[in-house]
Design an enzyme around this catalytic site. Structure first.
Site, PDB file in Angstrom:
ATOM      1  CE  LYS A 190     -18.422  17.885  42.201  1.00 31.22           C
ATOM      2  NZ  LYS A 190     -18.655  18.012  40.732  1.00 31.22           N
ATOM      3  CD  GLU A 206     -10.008  32.466  35.330  1.00 32.07           C
ATOM      4  OE1 GLU A 206     -10.770  32.180  36.271  1.00 32.07           O
ATOM      5  OE2 GLU A 206      -8.935  31.876  35.117  1.00 32.07           O
TER       6      GLU A 206
HETATM    7  P1  ADP Z   1     -16.458  26.832  36.581  1.00 36.24           P
HETATM    8  O1  ADP Z   1     -17.005  28.156  37.043  1.00 36.24           O
HETATM    9  O2  ADP Z   1     -15.245  26.971  35.773  1.00 36.24           O
HETATM   10  O3  ADP Z   1     -17.500  25.899  36.039  1.00 36.24           O
HETATM   11  P2  ADP Z   1     -16.467  25.930  39.266  1.00 36.24           P
HETATM   12  O4  ADP Z   1     -15.517  26.558  40.188  1.00 36.24           O
HETATM   13  O5  ADP Z   1     -17.910  26.325  39.335  1.00 36.24           O
HETATM   14  O6  ADP Z   1     -15.881  26.117  37.826  1.00 36.24           O
HETATM   15  O7  ADP Z   1     -16.442  24.355  39.382  1.00 36.24           O
HETATM   16  C1  ADP Z   1     -15.287  23.591  39.569  1.00 36.24           C
HETATM   17  C2  ADP Z   1     -15.660  22.354  40.341  1.00 36.24           C
HETATM   18  O8  ADP Z   1     -16.231  22.761  41.582  1.00 36.24           O
HETATM   19  C3  ADP Z   1     -16.706  21.456  39.690  1.00 36.24           C
HETATM   20  O9  ADP Z   1     -16.364  20.094  39.949  1.00 36.24           O
HETATM   21  C4  ADP Z   1     -17.978  21.826  40.415  1.00 36.24           C
HETATM   22  O10 ADP Z   1     -18.915  20.769  40.440  1.00 36.24           O
HETATM   23  C5  ADP Z   1     -17.464  22.108  41.804  1.00 36.24           C
HETATM   24  N1  ADP Z   1     -18.316  22.998  42.620  1.00 36.24           N
HETATM   25  C6  ADP Z   1     -19.094  24.014  42.191  1.00 36.24           C
HETATM   26  N2  ADP Z   1     -19.729  24.586  43.231  1.00 36.24           N
HETATM   27  C7  ADP Z   1     -19.340  23.929  44.354  1.00 36.24           C
HETATM   28  C8  ADP Z   1     -19.634  24.054  45.760  1.00 36.24           C
HETATM   29  N3  ADP Z   1     -20.467  24.969  46.205  1.00 36.24           N
HETATM   30  N4  ADP Z   1     -19.029  23.203  46.608  1.00 36.24           N
HETATM   31  C9  ADP Z   1     -18.181  22.260  46.171  1.00 36.24           C
HETATM   32  N5  ADP Z   1     -17.876  22.085  44.868  1.00 36.24           N
HETATM   33  C10 ADP Z   1     -18.434  22.911  43.962  1.00 36.24           C
END
Ligand code: ADP
Length: 504
Positions: free
Chosen positions: A201, A408
């Site tokens: 994903k 960060e």
């Molecule tokens: P950023 O804060 O840099 O946008 P994230 O850590 O939120 O990075 O997102 C990184 C990846 O994790 C993306 O593919 C996002 O869709 C996914 N993601 C965000 N929240 C969740 C969650 N609760 N469970 C699984 N995947 C998640």
């Protein structure tokens, strides 16, 4: 010294190949087929260089996620991938790498349109990096193996024992938006080499290259269901993947906050988890350096990819005797990194990925200023007609407990501090919850090794920054991650060990 040369910040025209990729119908790649979502929800592709919507893709539903997991589960359980001769699996992986290479220019452009990074950077770093990673990992498919170990507490000759190394099963792989294709391949390649099947994903901000990659999967010969690529929001489809009972392993790269959440969510079913998380990597510049090299080096450590790099050198520690000169050197280099639209061939730094990221970064700069930091370089956003550009920024007069020093930012913002001796700088360098990377600039070989040993980080660079090699393990100390990717350890993270003890 923070006047940037004015350039046009209007995005350049897209190629026909990019237009065709943007015109594709939203669909998910499951079982080697393009399938429609069960609910028809979509997410916009925004070009960060213009702020304009340029396409849409599927926001996967729970039913879509379940379908993808079922495809991966079946493909794993019937052995259509893991039972193939390793050399055949290796060959398909090389083929996929070659196919990416044949479409390198298109991948680089899509990355630029989706993420905002300069196309030239994607063409020189992201795409070759992805291809190299795939070729390197392909080799492990035929090199991984078990071990024959003599038992120690049972009679020799009457028992035969050995250790098998088996694929862990179905992997859910969730990647961020900063190096979309490279991160995708970093995840896919070791899983394939180990014999796993997977569901990838990509991030909801940058799904274009993962979808284009899917086009090449069947062409490379992978059996249906081995590589499934679904798009969608993290808190919905990502969350469902992490909690899904038919998923055996979760590999995640992203923020520390979401990484911790994923680790908790994967615990109920005790999934294997690998996490590559945030950082606040120190760059330490010792007094003996040639400032003409170290200044641009420190600038590149933070401004490359608009600072949206987990190992970005976002805390600069320069020896008191060279601090002012170094900041001057960085001011010169900041011209080189002045933001431009991602398809401008003269650009080295693009806009930030999204309006959320723009607000976050500007919010940190404001918070730093309010807490007493001064702006030495940049600190503002150039005016544009809708893009998310931020000028390369250096903050000085900071204190160790300020949010700009501890958290960060994930933008082109570095906090610069002075130091007097090695012990002091080692302590300060370790004074965050992170431990991903660190840079040391010196020709003093003793100081280099002493500091490299003292700094708590998964990777330490000497006289360079951010150099990544597939053959070297990559990961974080402390809250920067769990486990290692790349290298032998990266493939082994997709395996289970099985001891077999047979009475003869
Ligand atoms: P950023 O804060 O840099 O946008 P994230 O850590 O939120 O990075 O997102 C990184 C990846 O994790 C993306 O593919 C996002 O869709 C996914 N993601 C965000 N929240 C969740 C969650 N609760 N469970 C699984 N995947 C998640």
């Amino acid at each position: 010294m923070n006047e940037m040369t004015k350039v046009s910040l209007s995005q350049w025209a897209y190629s026909d190949a990019a237009k065709a990729a943007l015109a594709r119908k939203p669909a998910l790649f499951i079982g080697n087929e393009w399938v429609e979502s069960s609910h028809g929800e979509t997410i916009a592709v925004i070009d960060p260089s213009s702020g304009k919507e340029v396409s849409r893709f599927v926001d996967a539903s729970d039913a879509d996620v379940d379908r993808a997991v079922a495809a991966a589960r079946t493909a794993f359980d019937d052995g259509r991938w893991s039972n193939l001769p390793p050399i055949v699996r290796e060959g398909m992986m090389h083929k996929l790498a070659d196919l990416i290479g044949q479409h390198a220019d298109e991948f680089a452009e899509l990355e630029a349109i989706d993420n905002g990074k300069p196309k030239g950077m994607a063409a020189n770093i992201d795409i070759p990096g992805a291809i190299g990673m795939m070729h390197y990992m392909a080799g492990w498919a035929s090199k991984l193996g078990g071990e024959m170990i003599e038992p120690m507490a049972i009679p020799r000759g009457l028992f035969h024992s050995y250790v098998r190394r088996e694929p862990v099963g179905v992997a859910a792989q969730i990647v961020p938006w900063n190096f979309p294709l490279l991160m995708a391949i970093l995840k896919i390649a070791p899983a394939l080499a180990a014999g796993c099947t997977l569901i990838l994903k990509p991030a909801e901000q940058t799904s274009l290259t993962a979808l284009r990659l899917a086009d090449l999967v069947a062409e490379a010969g992978f059996p249906a269901g081995v590589i499934n690529i679904i798009t969608g929001n993290g808190h919905t489809s990502g969350d469902r993947l992490v909690k899904h009972p038919d998923v055996d392993k979760v590999a995640f790269t992203g923020s520390t906050e979401i990484g911790k959440l994923i680790n908790r969510n994967a615990t109920d079913t005790l999934k294997r988890v690998t996490l590559e998380l945030g950082g606040k990597s120190p760059v330490v510049v010792l007094p003996d350096v040639d400032v003409a090299t170290a200044g641009p080096g420190a600038a590149g450590a933070i401004f490359f990819n608009s600072g949206q790099v987990c190992v970005a050198g976002s805390r600069l520690y320069a020896h008191r005797s060279i601090f002012d000169q170094l900041i001057e050197g960085m001011a010169g280099a900041a011209q080189f990194w002045a933001p431009r639209p991602s398809l401008d061939p003269e650009g080295h730094m693009g806009p930030l990925v999204s309006s959320e990221q723009f607000d976050r970064v500007m919010g940190y700069i404001d918070a730093g200023k309010k807490a007493g930091a001064s702006v030495a370089i940049g600190g503002d956003a150039p005016s544009s007609d809708g893009g998310y550009y931020v000028n390369p920024t250096v903050l000085v007069d900071v204190k160790p407990d300020m949010s700009v020093v501890q958290e960060e930012i994930f933008g082109p913002v570095v906090v610069a501090q002075r130091f007097d001796d090695l012990d002091e700088v080692a302590r300060e360098a370790n004074n965050t919850c992170f431990g991903l990377g660190a840079g040391i600039w010196t020709r003093d070989i003793g100081a280099m090794h002493k500091l490299a040993a003292k700094i708590k980080a998964g990777t330490v660079w000497g006289n360079c920054h951010g150099v990544i090699d597939p053959a070297l393990p990559f990961g974080g100390f402390k809250q920067s991650g769990l486990g290692r990717e790349q290298a032998r350890q990266g493939v082994e993270a997709y395996t289970e060990l099985k001891s077999v003890i047979i009475q003869l």
